[in-house]
Design a protein around this motif. Sequence first.
Motif, PDB file in Angstrom:
ATOM      1  N   SER A  35      11.653 -22.509 -12.399  1.00  0.00           N
ATOM      2  CA  SER A  35      11.683 -23.934 -12.744  1.00  0.00           C
ATOM      3  C   SER A  35      13.035 -24.300 -13.345  1.00  0.00           C
ATOM      4  CB  SER A  35      10.555 -24.272 -13.723  1.00  0.00           C
ATOM      5  OG  SER A  35      10.724 -23.559 -14.935  1.00  0.00           O
ATOM      6  N   ASN A  37      15.609 -27.926 -14.817  1.00  0.00           N
ATOM      7  CA  ASN A  37      15.796 -29.324 -15.149  1.00  0.00           C
ATOM      8  C   ASN A  37      17.287 -29.537 -15.345  1.00  0.00           C
ATOM      9  OD1 ASN A  37      15.287 -32.023 -15.675  1.00  0.00           O
ATOM     10  ND2 ASN A  37      13.571 -31.582 -17.043  1.00  0.00           N
ATOM     11  N   ARG A  69      10.984 -28.698 -10.549  1.00  0.00           N
ATOM     12  CA  ARG A  69      11.563 -29.383 -11.712  1.00  0.00           C
ATOM     13  C   ARG A  69      10.500 -29.458 -12.793  1.00  0.00           C
ATOM     14  NH1 ARG A  69      15.047 -34.970 -11.339  1.00  0.00           N
ATOM     15  NH2 ARG A  69      15.546 -35.109 -13.550  1.00  0.00           N
ATOM     16  N   SER A  70      10.875 -29.106 -14.029  1.00  0.00           N
ATOM     17  CA  SER A  70       9.894 -28.995 -15.110  1.00  0.00           C
ATOM     18  C   SER A  70      10.482 -29.510 -16.423  1.00  0.00           C
ATOM     19  CB  SER A  70       9.492 -27.526 -15.263  1.00  0.00           C
ATOM     20  OG  SER A  70       8.755 -27.318 -16.441  1.00  0.00           O
ATOM     21  N   ASP A  71       9.600 -29.976 -17.314  1.00  0.00           N
ATOM     22  CA  ASP A  71      10.028 -30.371 -18.654  1.00  0.00           C
ATOM     23  C   ASP A  71      10.232 -29.155 -19.553  1.00  0.00           C
ATOM     24  OD1 ASP A  71      10.048 -33.068 -18.033  1.00  0.00           O
ATOM     25  OD2 ASP A  71       7.960 -33.358 -18.635  1.00  0.00           O
ATOM     26  N   PRO A  73      11.761 -25.900 -18.524  1.00  0.00           N
ATOM     27  CA  PRO A  73      12.334 -25.116 -17.426  1.00  0.00           C
ATOM     28  C   PRO A  73      12.794 -23.715 -17.831  1.00  0.00           C
ATOM     29  CG  PRO A  73      13.990 -26.573 -18.299  1.00  0.00           C
ATOM     30  CD  PRO A  73      12.709 -26.882 -19.042  1.00  0.00           C
TER      31      PRO A  73
END
Length: 173
Positions: A35, A37, A69-71, A73
Motif C-alpha cells: 500500500s 500514499n 492507495r491507503s490512509d 500506507p
Amino acid sequence: MKNLKFLLITLIITSCGTKVNYDYEKTTNFNEYKSYNYFDGMKTGLSELDTKRLISTMDAKLKTMGLIRSDNPDFYIDIQSQDVQNRNNKNVGIGVGGGGGNIGGGISLGLPIGANKNTRELVIEFVDDTKTGMFWQAISESSYNPNDTPEKREDRFKTVIEKVFSTYPPKSE
C-alpha cells in the motif's frame, strides 16, 4: 532522398522518447510493500490540473501492479518535476572558398536545425519512513509541448508512467 526521409523519421521517433534512470536500495524486499500514499503538501512543480492527471495515471498503473492507495500506507510517494528548455545548438555549416596564388578567402554560415524543445524532468521517489527511508527512485526526462490539449497531456503522462514502472519492482541480481 531515401536516406533523408529515413533520417527524418528516425529523428522524429527518437525525439519523442522518454529516458528513465532508476536507482534503488538493493537490500529492499519489494514484496513487503502493498500500500502507498502521497506525501501531504507535495510540491510537484506541475500545475494543479497536471498534478491531478499525473496522480490519477499513477494510481491506475499502481493498481494494475497490485498496490493499493491507503490512509495507513507501507510507503509514501514524493513527486517533483521541473521544466527545462533545451537550446538546439546543432547546425549545418555552408562554406564557400576560393584562392589563387597567395590569396585565399572563405565564407561560412551556420544554419540551425530544428527548434528549441521543452523537456520535463520528473522525479518519483518511494519512501518508507519507518525503515530505510527512500528505497526506490525514477528520474524521467521527456519532451512535451506546454500548449498541448488536456487529452494530449494525459496521454503523455500515461506514456511516461508506463515507461517509469516498466521495470518495477527491480529484478534481484
